[in-house]
Design a protein around this motif. Structure first.
Motif, PDB file in Angstrom:
ATOM      1  N   ARG A 102      -4.698  -1.887 -12.288  1.00 48.56           N
ATOM      2  CA  ARG A 102      -6.049  -2.339 -11.958  1.00 48.56           C
ATOM      3  C   ARG A 102      -6.535  -3.148 -13.152  1.00 48.56           C
ATOM      4  NH1 ARG A 102     -10.787  -0.276  -8.380  1.00 48.56           N
ATOM      5  NH2 ARG A 102     -12.639  -0.757  -9.613  1.00 48.56           N
ATOM      6  N   LEU A 143       0.820  -1.209   0.000  1.00 48.66           N
ATOM      7  CA  LEU A 143       0.000   0.000   0.000  1.00 48.66           C
ATOM      8  C   LEU A 143       0.856   1.261   0.000  1.00 48.66           C
ATOM      9  CD1 LEU A 143      -2.677  -1.292   2.511  1.00 48.66           C
ATOM     10  CD2 LEU A 143      -3.056  -0.818   0.082  1.00 48.66           C
ATOM     11  N   PHE A 179     -10.324  -3.020  -1.750  1.00 49.21           N
ATOM     12  CA  PHE A 179     -10.543  -1.679  -2.281  1.00 49.21           C
ATOM     13  C   PHE A 179     -12.052  -1.494  -2.380  1.00 49.21           C
ATOM     14  CE2 PHE A 179      -8.554   1.484  -5.468  1.00 49.21           C
ATOM     15  CZ  PHE A 179      -9.650   2.332  -5.441  1.00 49.21           C
ATOM     16  N   ILE A 193      -4.859  -7.078  -4.266  1.00 49.91           N
ATOM     17  CA  ILE A 193      -5.957  -6.252  -3.758  1.00 49.91           C
ATOM     18  C   ILE A 193      -7.212  -6.574  -4.549  1.00 49.91           C
ATOM     19  CG2 ILE A 193      -6.762  -3.870  -3.419  1.00 49.91           C
ATOM     20  CD1 ILE A 193      -3.703  -3.107  -3.450  1.00 49.91           C
ATOM     21  N   ALA A 205     -11.004  -5.369  -5.542  1.00 49.32           N
ATOM     22  CA  ALA A 205     -11.946  -4.251  -5.583  1.00 49.32           C
ATOM     23  C   ALA A 205     -13.366  -4.784  -5.701  1.00 49.32           C
ATOM     24  CB  ALA A 205     -11.631  -3.336  -6.764  1.00 49.32           C
ATOM     25  N   THR A 228     -14.824   5.391  -7.049  1.00 49.72           N
ATOM     26  CA  THR A 228     -14.852   4.772  -8.377  1.00 49.72           C
ATOM     27  C   THR A 228     -16.228   4.833  -9.022  1.00 49.72           C
ATOM     28  OG1 THR A 228     -13.254   3.205  -7.469  1.00 49.72           O
ATOM     29  CG2 THR A 228     -14.187   2.696  -9.636  1.00 49.72           C
ATOM     30  N   ASP A 260      -9.234  -1.574   3.229  1.00 46.92           N
ATOM     31  CA  ASP A 260      -7.868  -1.058   3.196  1.00 46.92           C
ATOM     32  C   ASP A 260      -7.780   0.218   2.371  1.00 46.92           C
ATOM     33  OD1 ASP A 260      -6.188  -3.336   4.487  1.00 46.92           O
ATOM     34  OD2 ASP A 260      -7.505  -4.354   3.058  1.00 46.92           O
ATOM     35  N   ILE A 261      -8.550   0.261   1.287  1.00 47.49           N
ATOM     36  CA  ILE A 261      -8.561   1.393   0.362  1.00 47.49           C
ATOM     37  C   ILE A 261      -9.999   1.796   0.105  1.00 47.49           C
ATOM     38  CG2 ILE A 261      -7.973   2.182  -1.974  1.00 47.49           C
ATOM     39  CD1 ILE A 261      -5.826  -0.034  -2.032  1.00 47.49           C
ATOM     40  N   TYR A 268      -6.424   4.156   3.260  1.00 49.87           N
ATOM     41  CA  TYR A 268      -5.748   4.726   2.099  1.00 49.87           C
ATOM     42  C   TYR A 268      -6.803   5.240   1.130  1.00 49.87           C
ATOM     43  CZ  TYR A 268      -1.454   2.639   3.839  1.00 49.87           C
ATOM     44  OH  TYR A 268      -0.369   2.314   4.619  1.00 49.87           O
ATOM     45  N   ASP A 279     -15.092   0.330  -3.650  1.00 47.36           N
ATOM     46  CA  ASP A 279     -15.555   1.265  -4.675  1.00 47.36           C
ATOM     47  C   ASP A 279     -16.873   1.874  -4.199  1.00 47.36           C
ATOM     48  OD1 ASP A 279     -13.424   0.669  -6.320  1.00 47.36           O
ATOM     49  OD2 ASP A 279     -14.527  -0.767  -7.549  1.00 47.36           O
ATOM     50  N   ILE A 306      -4.603  -4.532  -8.527  1.00 44.10           N
ATOM     51  CA  ILE A 306      -5.942  -4.387  -7.953  1.00 44.10           C
ATOM     52  C   ILE A 306      -6.878  -5.123  -8.899  1.00 44.10           C
ATOM     53  CG2 ILE A 306      -7.769  -2.776  -7.320  1.00 44.10           C
ATOM     54  CD1 ILE A 306      -5.510  -0.634  -7.035  1.00 44.10           C
TER      55      ILE A 306
END
Length: 249
Positions: free
Chosen positions: A53, A12, A136, A103, A105, A159, A154-155, A190, A138, A72
């Motif tokens: 990604r 990260l 991640f 990661i 998403a 999006t 985490d993220i 993040y 979105d 990702i």
């Protein structure tokens, strides 16, 4: 709270102030060839990207074979009766994980899935099922971002801003709202900017506002949509290129 896991933290932190390039090809894109996603990823590495990604287990695997950057991963699956299409089920999460994405998403909005539940409910289940993965979220609104933070993503990134019923009228990134997310959540998660970023100058603005890094896709890897943005404007907006960007595949 941001992870203390050394492996996760190293990945990260490697994104800091960098560009993550979304290298996705849909089967009906005019640029679709068996290796186009790989060439996109290789070009992104050459250009200095810090991450990729990628969509679908097959494309993730192909990219991981040739690119030594964190991926990702997501799995777009369009189903009748729902607008949730980004990694919408636990099986989709599993396939992305097994393909090698560091990661994962997934849609963490209030939208209702084909199974009749809010999309965000999948996040805590996926985190429990795959504790060594990173996630991640979105989202499309500040409220959805706040919930994703509380659930332990985490993220978090906006999006889906412009893709949900609540935000579909949006044409440009809401930098004021993103800045508020960074200010309120940046010490807990993040914050990565993704969506509607079309120039290096816009990416720099996001870093200035608190983004850990920035994801760019269409403006780099989808020349047919770049062309359509030009022709729509030059044709006095008789058509809208975003209809093609938002279309199901």
């Amino acid at each position: 709270m941001k992870t203390n896991d050394p492996r996760k933290k190293a990945i990260l932190e490697s994104f800091k102030n960098g560009l993550i390039v979304s290298c996705q090809v849909q089967h009906d894109d005019p640029i679709s060839t068996p290796d186009m996603h790989v060439k996109m990823a290789e070009a992104a590495v050459w250009g200095g990207a810090v991450g990729i990604r990628a969509n679908s287990p097959e494309q993730i695997r192909d990219i991981k074979k040739v690119v030594d950057l964190p991926v990702i991963g997501l799995y777009k699956q369009w189903k009748a009766g729902t607008d949730v299409f980004i990694t919408p089920t636990m099986e989709a999460v599993r396939e992305v994980y097994e393909a090698g994405a560091e990661i994962i998403a997934l849609d963490c909005t209030d939208q209702i899935t084909a199974e009749g539940r809010p999309a965000w409910e999948l996040l805590p289940q996926a985190m429990k099922e795959f504790p060594d993965a990173m996630f991640f979220a979105d989202v499309s609104t500040y409220e959805e971002a706040a919930r994703a933070v509380e659930l332990g993503a985490d993220i978090v990134g906006p999006t889906l801003y412009g893709y949900t019923e609540q935000t579909k009228h949006i044409e440009e990134p809401n930098l004021r709202e993103f800045a508020r997310m960074c200010r309120d959540f940046g010490d807990k998660v993040y914050m990565i900017m993704e969506g509607h970023i079309y120039s290096p100058e816009d990416a720099i603005k996001c870093l200035y506002l608190g983004a850990h890094s920035v994801v760019v896709g269409s403006a780099i890897t989808r020349p047919h949509l770049i062309t359509k943005r030009f022709t729509d404007l030059m044709g006095c907006y008789k058509t809208n290129w975003r209809d093609a960007e938002r279309s199901a595949h």
